[in-house]
Design an enzyme around this catalytic site. Structure first.
Site, PDB file in Angstrom:
ATOM      1  N   LYS B 101      51.290  19.757   5.641  1.00 10.03           N
ATOM      2  CA  LYS B 101      50.469  20.195   6.774  1.00 10.03           C
ATOM      3  C   LYS B 101      49.900  18.933   7.395  1.00 10.03           C
ATOM      4  O   LYS B 101      49.100  18.232   6.772  1.00 10.03           O
ATOM      5  CB  LYS B 101      49.351  21.130   6.314  1.00 10.03           C
ATOM      6  N   GLY B 162      35.947  24.888  10.268  1.00 17.32           N
ATOM      7  CA  GLY B 162      34.719  25.139   9.530  1.00 17.32           C
ATOM      8  C   GLY B 162      33.608  25.772  10.333  1.00 17.32           C
ATOM      9  O   GLY B 162      32.505  25.964   9.833  1.00 17.32           O
ATOM     10  N   ALA B 188      42.114  27.360  11.292  1.00 19.52           N
ATOM     11  CA  ALA B 188      40.782  26.872  11.673  1.00 19.52           C
ATOM     12  C   ALA B 188      40.022  27.867  12.536  1.00 19.52           C
ATOM     13  O   ALA B 188      40.555  28.411  13.495  1.00 19.52           O
ATOM     14  CB  ALA B 188      40.844  25.523  12.406  1.00 19.52           C
ATOM     15  N   GLY B 189      38.792  28.074  12.159  1.00 20.11           N
ATOM     16  CA  GLY B 189      37.879  28.882  12.952  1.00 20.11           C
ATOM     17  C   GLY B 189      37.639  30.281  12.421  1.00 20.11           C
ATOM     18  O   GLY B 189      36.658  30.923  12.788  1.00 20.11           O
ATOM     19  N   ASN B 210      40.142  28.579   4.889  1.00 19.80           N
ATOM     20  CA  ASN B 210      39.551  27.994   3.687  1.00 19.80           C
ATOM     21  C   ASN B 210      38.061  28.313   3.616  1.00 19.80           C
ATOM     22  O   ASN B 210      37.628  29.103   2.784  1.00 19.80           O
ATOM     23  CB  ASN B 210      39.775  26.468   3.693  1.00 19.80           C
ATOM     24  N   THR B 211      37.294  27.725   4.543  1.00 24.35           N
ATOM     25  CA  THR B 211      35.836  27.847   4.467  1.00 24.35           C
ATOM     26  C   THR B 211      35.360  29.299   4.489  1.00 24.35           C
ATOM     27  O   THR B 211      34.387  29.642   3.805  1.00 24.35           O
ATOM     28  CB  THR B 211      35.189  27.079   5.645  1.00 24.35           C
TER      29      THR B 211
END
Lengths: 260, 260, 260, 260
Positions: B101, B162, B188-189, B210-211
């Site tokens: 990635k 994040g 993301a987001g 992830n987050t």
């Protein structure tokens, strides 16, 4: 699912494992409707009460649903308290349930609830022994008044009935959920699975929808997606989401990076 | 699920039943991370490559994940093509995978991709035998260029890394999905399950996050919710949602209503 | 207006009292265009450079605008760096201005900029003596790169050209404005006056628009509204808006109220 | 402005050139308030009626405003019909105006109107000779009922009082404006000039705001921006905006382009 077993929804003493209620109108045919109902996992189905359905002259919706799920008759299409009460009475007699989804429409084009009449009629039906679930707007004071006069749950709209626009004012739904002493069931406006998930994330106890399933290209598949959407949203709500941030924040630690 | 079995995602010849990729950073501890990974149903986990992880002096993340899921090393924290290539080389050698990635960040505060460098470096890594999944922005031309130079998938952001703000520009994600010759993985987001569902409804092939899981109050429960959210969104996409309307439309037939 | 006099916009050493730039295409007729231009208060008008316009065989747009406002020729419709450079050269020779709005389109349907080519071509044109204002996307790194290679201003899109959808990702425009070393001119997507005001409130230095005026039912009146919208947004930006709050807050003091 | 002269707002027979009404509470000091009022161009100012203001023991707001603009006393802070009626009576006697902005709050934290009480009290005050402008929610049926019982205008909220969140549900405000037999004045939630412009574009006849000006860093400058915002939005409304499109559309003709 284990999650559902330990997280039941209770309305007026009746316990539900599924937090999705499904409408029965507008499907391509009765078989699709029944398959969708099954795929949704729903334990309660709404149906509008019309004279013809109750006349017994044709095999109707009632015969095929009864016994499979709880019935939640609704007063869709009623524009006066008188018609709504009469419809509720007919439903109670014919369907042998005192549950009623109370729709009291103030405008034929918008199908928007008439709050003044709705509060009054909710109180009358409650006093008459009904378990009343009023379809209302995203007005936190109206919701509280409805609870105060005995509504078993409140059912604010996400957006206009059948519009599929989703939740127009999420913050207000969230505020209603924070304050409501009775379960909040989002009703109207859901267009797709993420809308249903969002409703649950905002704090709703359940979601009621119809057109989003019946008018999908593949209603049965959409019913299944809605089931997952509601479970996803409920799970996310219980999991406690991360806070939103105005800036980026790396998920990975920055120490020891090449070039870092 | 049967649905998944008949609807696999294929990237660079590798087939996935799950359309959720999970990051491994920032969990309360390694056990929670592993439990979340399992609950998510994910078959591929991302991890940032840092020197220390590969040094072998401590039992690391690698040992506990390897064999359970595919590894997708990422170049998080790299701000130059040189660092990104070096990190990719290290990852390939240490992890015995040629998948990478590619993150090439243009701004330490926004963690926003540098498209000019990204396209160039993607091409170089592809020529060097890597399977490259570049993290990019919601720019349909950048996405097409990345596919043109050989990216195995494109990974546009929903919003800042994040931030948990969800998908800032859904229409653009939809346009990218309509045009992309390779799978689109939203990266993301994502903040909650409905965001993941929405990404799939817009046409994304998968979601990477992830987050939203690692920083939820209950990461394992959120991982499960994300799994359901992705499945809900994918199902809704395949079911074909109802059109949005500007006005209300009754779901129930109006004929025969009391007072109608 | 006094406000404008003390708050001029400066791009490449040229000072503007008006922060609205207007396109000249697609009006019902030339008189309406001229009236709209006047009503807008704009001091700079964009026009696409086509071979026919410069051939001199017909009285063209140039003759009627020249001398009234600054001309900002644009390379609308150019899909390659070669065509864009050629068009810029022609414009410079024919119009006697070295200013150029650089459009380098990567997709005929989306009319979306091609960032890789745009950065390269901006640099070339700058080196060739042009004052370059590139039309770009809402990518903060691309905007910084454009400034780094000498763009006199950056012109990120609000949404797709001619869509009238307004500003799709306001947060990203705000972040671009916070970071840009050169003026940010919002270009594309403006549909109505509140969009123009919002652009200014987010920190843009100016707004460029065309279709929102030329395709309004009354273009001259809309031009006037856009002028006011830009001034309103600029004023609000300079005034420093109140913070947003999640809850209500009374504007009136509560002490001494009847029943309070 | 000529536009305003030929486009007056009429409420209850009183004609206004300005479509902005301004609240008088919460300014840094009285001078700033007066300067802001002047800069706003407003011809009507709201003020909450409290016992102390009317007692005459101190030089009050009244003395400095009276004669400059029309006074619109409001019943801010009233939670019961009794208090609201009493406050209205006091205001009429002390201020020699029969105009009243009726606030009947159902929740101390949300400052949200109580529609059931509001409709009833509006009717009573109308019967008692008042010109009543009720602060209500974005409920089209409530708005119609208020008009039916004699409200001179309806004042739906954009979002919670003092929140500065703008217009949470623009579609509903638009639907209310399309249907209302009396002027619609957007009240509450405006945070900046583009919000005010948007309200006018949606079809509102005027905007009432307070905190957005009084709590701006520079209230006088913001008052001026609000004036322009309202004029911009009104102008755009009358000009007839372009339709929104899902795709791009070139503003410039494509014929004769280099490389075209």
């Amino acid at each position: 699912m284990t999650n559902n077993m330990s997280d039941p929804l209770v309305i007026a003493g009746r316990s539900f494992q599924s937090r999705l209620f499904l409408g029965t109108a507008g499907y391509p045919n009765q078989k699709v409707m029944l398959d969708a109902l099954k795929a949704s996992g729903s334990e309660m189905a709404t149906m509008s009460i019309r004279r013809m359905d109750l006349s017994g002259t044709e095999e109707g919706l009632l015969d095929v649903i009864r016994g499979k799920v709880h019935l939640l008759p609704n007063t869709a299409g009623c524009h006066t308290a008188h018609d709504a009460r009469l419809t509720a009475d007919l439903a109670r007699e014919a369907l042998e349930t005192n549950w009623i989804k109370l729709e009291l429409i103030g405008d034929r084009e918008l199908l928007y609830p008439d709050i003044v009449e709705l509060v009054r009629t909710t109180e009358e039906l409650v006093n008459d022994g009904f378990v009343v679930l009023p379809y209302c707007n995203d007005d936190p004071i109206a919701c509280r008044r409805l609870a105060d006069v005995g509504a078993a749950a409140v059912m604010p709209l996400g957006s206009l009935i059948g519009s599929g626009q989703g939740i127009a004012n999420p913050r207000m739904i969230e505020l209603i959920c924070e304050r409501s002493p009775v379960p909040v069931v989002l009703d109207a406006g859901i267009g797709t699975a993420s809308d249903a998930a969002q409703a649950m994330e905002l704090g709703c106890s359940a979601v009621l929808l119809n057109t989003a399933v019946s008018k999908a290209l593949d209603p049965v598949r959409m019913a299944s997606a809605m089931r997952l959407g509601v479970e996803a949203g409920r799970g996310a709500r219980l999991a406690g989401r991360m806070p939103k941030r105005d800036f980026a924040e790396p998920s990975s630690p920055q120490l020891g990076l090449i070039g870092g």
